[in-house]
Design a protein around this motif. Structure first.
Motif, PDB file in Angstrom:
ATOM      1  N   GLN A   1       3.011   4.866  15.273  1.00 29.23           N
ATOM      2  CA  GLN A   1       3.437   6.256  15.420  1.00 29.23           C
ATOM      3  C   GLN A   1       3.662   6.938  14.068  1.00 29.23           C
ATOM      4  N   GLU A   2       4.309   6.196  13.182  1.00 27.73           N
ATOM      5  CA  GLU A   2       4.567   6.762  11.858  1.00 27.73           C
ATOM      6  C   GLU A   2       3.262   6.960  11.093  1.00 27.73           C
ATOM      7  N   LEU A   3       2.332   6.023  11.311  1.00 29.35           N
ATOM      8  CA  LEU A   3       1.042   6.117  10.625  1.00 29.35           C
ATOM      9  C   LEU A   3       0.268   7.362  11.043  1.00 29.35           C
ATOM     10  N   GLN A   4       0.403   7.735  12.324  1.00 28.48           N
ATOM     11  CA  GLN A   4      -0.316   8.910  12.822  1.00 28.48           C
ATOM     12  C   GLN A   4       0.019  10.166  12.029  1.00 28.48           C
ATOM     13  N   LYS A   5       1.241  10.185  11.466  1.00 24.81           N
ATOM     14  CA  LYS A   5       1.644  11.363  10.702  1.00 24.81           C
ATOM     15  C   LYS A   5       1.001  11.375   9.328  1.00 24.81           C
ATOM     16  N   ILE A   6       0.536  10.227   8.882  1.00 23.82           N
ATOM     17  CA  ILE A   6      -0.116  10.132   7.575  1.00 23.82           C
ATOM     18  C   ILE A   6      -1.626  10.323   7.714  1.00 23.82           C
TER      19      ILE A   6
ATOM     20  N   ILE B   1       0.892  -1.151   0.000  1.00 26.30           N
ATOM     21  CA  ILE B   1       0.000   0.000   0.000  1.00 26.30           C
ATOM     22  C   ILE B   1       0.932   1.202   0.000  1.00 26.30           C
ATOM     23  N   LEU B   2       1.258   1.690  -1.173  1.00 24.89           N
ATOM     24  CA  LEU B   2       2.271   2.738  -1.276  1.00 24.89           C
ATOM     25  C   LEU B   2       1.653   4.116  -1.257  1.00 24.89           C
ATOM     26  N   TYR B   3       2.149   4.950  -0.348  1.00 27.07           N
ATOM     27  CA  TYR B   3       1.778   6.364  -0.383  1.00 27.07           C
ATOM     28  C   TYR B   3       3.062   7.171  -0.302  1.00 27.07           C
ATOM     29  N   GLY B   4       3.358   7.952  -1.319  1.00 27.56           N
ATOM     30  CA  GLY B   4       4.552   8.787  -1.336  1.00 27.56           C
ATOM     31  C   GLY B   4       5.817   8.004  -1.016  1.00 27.56           C
ATOM     32  N   GLY B   5       5.982   6.811  -1.579  1.00 26.75           N
ATOM     33  CA  GLY B   5       7.187   6.027  -1.363  1.00 26.75           C
ATOM     34  C   GLY B   5       7.191   5.220  -0.080  1.00 26.75           C
ATOM     35  N   LEU B   6       6.170   5.398   0.758  1.00 28.49           N
ATOM     36  CA  LEU B   6       6.111   4.650   2.013  1.00 28.49           C
ATOM     37  C   LEU B   6       5.091   3.532   1.899  1.00 28.49           C
TER      38      LEU B   6
END
Lengths: 322, 329
Positions: free
Chosen positions: B82-87, B69-74
């Motif tokens: 935690q990282e997901l919260q920023k998306i 599930i690619l969003y902006g290279g991620l």
């Protein structure tokens, strides 16, 4: 023009509910008639009083003022025994097939209940037969009679609701948004079923809905309601092809057409604002706060329902009586 | 153009009463920048589950599997909470279906929008954020923003609440806006207002919109691309114009025919689709639409059809196989 008297005649029906803020004028002077074998579609947005009108026809509450005649008899004058037979003749199909069926009763029990209340059959076996007959009539498998409502899908539950309304062979059925809670592909099934039953059993419907496209398929006549008033009423074709009231025109233009080219070519009338509160309706025409063609007179004088074409009535200052 | 969001072979299943329910069964799609894509399907087809799975908004009861599930290279599937919260919210905003229950009834609407700004723009001062809220309220067409700021959700009508929901989603300027049935709970005239608002936002801000809906008719005037979902799978992908002009999948064909239309003289009966969608807790052999289809062949009940590509379109139906007999609709 028509030979028979109307089956249902509503004359200046008013229903006001007291609230803390003042009187909620849910229905404020509605008149229409429905003839045997025909269907009147009652359309409007939520809060316009269409469900209240439907419930008033069933005598589910007392009226503030106005009269309802069923088969020529004033409904408010009915007493005990007459009222019981009136209730047999007039039934309702509800909006939500999930909350309008008792979850603790089987389909068989649900369909049997009206038969027991009205003491239709003395014999249990005939009663059972009637239940099976009803299930077949609405397109359900009679072997599912012992299932509970939760075992059915939404469309199937709505069919049970329809079967229950048909149990006593009514003459008139009020359908209160019967398809609003269903999926698109199931909606068409239910509309077709209602239509088939009407042809086979000569039923008369009051079809309450906010879905203008569906109403056109089922209804012979349409009444458009806004804030407790009927703003336009007429034969389906008249209302759909030559809508007169600015509100009807806006409603029709808000319905999307499943065709991208036509959709792009169309000019949509987007109404500003929202439906005002029925507790404090605008002076003059109820629609004057949102009307794109508002005139000074609209804010002062309430327009009367005037006949424009044959049977086509509209309440708007833009039109003069012929 | 590189896609903004790329989903490949996404599968979601739930455990429920000792049963495994396969809500989404291998879905792949791309969302390009500034594109408006609709996912159309009936209730229970997995369309809402799909978007919740992209943002991982499920508890442990759901199992989400995806190639990527690619969003902006991620790869969103590999990110930590935690990282997901920023998306979530910041990059991909969501407007939920029911404006009556998605707002906090105990908070002023202004504060609910403010919360989302301060959460994602840590550098903003309170006053800056508050001005931003007032701008947003004006943008979504709420009159007297300065007064409305201090009102509670119960004081607003359904349409106004939906506008507040849109303002909350727009607050951190997301690149993708997911709208889950944004107009279903609203009246037709209000529905027209909300759709034209979303269109305006898309034009001015260049946001990509993923519209989830069951209503094919609102898609016609609103979206560039349509994906039709049935029983957890995407059965047809097409640009909007060709889908409505020449639908390929039998489900789409029947769905379009079952719609009542104001621009066509009504017939006596509508063309309904018989039967009901399949039970997703049982294994489906072959094509999931086969029991309701008008052109079922032997192969349909045995093997699941692959996705056949046809110039810019895709359709998962055996009828498009060159060996299939031609069927008249």
């Amino acid at each position: 023009m028509r030979k028979n008297p109307p089956l249902v005649l509503v004359n200046n029906l008013k229903k006001h509910f007291p609230t803390n803020q003042g009187m909620n004028k849910a229905v404020d002077g509605v008149s229409f008639e429905i003839y045997q074998g025909e269907t009147l579609g009652l359309v409007g947005e939520s809060g316009c009083g269409k469900s209240t009108t439907g419930k008033a026809l069933l005598k589910l509450f007392s009226l503030t003022s106005g009269e309802i005649f069923f088969e020529g008899r004033d409904v408010s004058s009915l007493k005990k025994r007459e009222l019981l037979s009136f209730r047999k003749d007039i039934q309702m199909i509800f909006q939500d097939p999930f909350s309008s069926l008792n979850p603790r009763m089987t389909t068989h029990e649900i369909l049997k209940e009206p038969l027991i209340i009205h003491k239709v059959f003395k014999n249990r076996a005939i009663e059972k037969e009637r239940v099976y007959e009803l299930l077949e009539l609405v397109g359900l498998d009679p072997s599912h009679a012992n299932r509970f409502p939760h075992e059915f899908s939404g469309g199937q539950r709505q069919r049970i609701g329809i079967a229950r309304a048909l149990a006593l062979n009514p003459k008139f059925i009020v359908c209160d948004e019967p398809i609003a809670a269903l999926d698109v592909s199931i909606q068409a099934q239910i509309i077709n079923l209602l239509k088939k039953l009407q042809i086979e059993m000569g039923l008369t419907y009051l079809f309450i809905s906010h879905d203008l496209a569906m109403v056109r398929y089922l209804c012979t006549d349409v009444a458009v309601m806004y804030l407790g008033h009927v703003v336009e009423i007429g034969k389906s074709e008249q209302v759909y092809t030559s809508a007169l009231h600015p509100y009807t025109q806006a409603l029709l233009s808000a319905v999307s057409i499943p065709d991208p080219e036509k959709e792009k070519a169309r000019k949509r009338i987007v109404l500003p604002g929202e439906i005002p509160s029925a507790i404090n309706p605008p002076k003059g025409c109820v629609f004057c706060t949102r009307c794109p063609k508002v005139m000074p007179i609209c804010k002062i004088e309430k327009p009367k329902l005037r006949e424009i074409g044959s049977g086509h009535q509209v309440s708007c200052h833009l039109y003069q009586e012929n | 153009m590189t896609p903004l969001l790329q989903v490949k072979k996404l599968k979601v299943s739930f455990k429920h009463h000792f049963k495994k329910i396969d809500a989404v069964r291998e879905v792949s799609f791309d969302l390009l920048p500034k594109q408006t894509v609709a996912i159309v399907g009936e209730s229970g087809c997995g369309k809402s589950v799909l978007i919740k799975a992209i943002l991982k908004l499920f508890s442990s009861s759901a199992s989400i599997q995806a190639e990527k599930i690619l969003y902006g290279g991620l790869d969103l599937n590999l990110l930590t909470e935690q990282e997901l919260q920023k998306i979530r919210g910041k990059e991909i905003g969501v407007i939920f279906q029911d404006p009556m229950t998605s707002l906090n009834p105990t908070m002023k609407i202004g504060d609910q929008i403010l919360e989302n700004i301060l959460l994602h723009k840590k550098s903003a001062s309170f006053q800056e954020a508050k001005n931003e809220v007032l701008n947003l309220l004006a943008l979504v067409g709420i009159t007297d923003p300065a007064i409305r700021y201090y009102q509670y959700p119960h004081e607003l009508s359904g349409g106004m609440r939906q506008r507040v929901m849109i303002a909350i989603a727009l607050a951190p300027s997301p690149k993708i806006l997911i709208a889950d049935e944004p107009t279903t709970a609203l009246d037709v005239t209000i529905q027209a207002q909300i759709l034209s608002l979303l269109k305006k936002i898309q034009e001015t801000r260049g946001t990509s919109i993923l519209l989830i809906t069951h209503d094919l008719s609102i898609v016609a005037g609103f979206c560039d691309k349509v994906m039709v979902m049935y029983a957890g799978k995407i059965v047809e992908v097409s640009d909007t114009a060709s889908l409505f002009k020449d639908p390929k999948h039998p489900y789409t064909i029947k769905l379009l025919k079952s719609l009542p239309r104001l621009d066509v003289q009504p017939n006596t009966f509508l063309q309904a689709i018989g039967g009901v969608p399949p039970d997703l807790s049982t294994e489906i052999q072959g094509c999931s639409f086969a029991p309701r289809c008008f052109a079922t062949m032997e192969v349909c009940t045995r093997f699941c059809p692959p996705s056949f590509g046809l110039e810019q379109r895709e359709c998962a139906c055996w009828l498009l196989d060159p060996r299939a007999t031609k069927v008249k609709q």
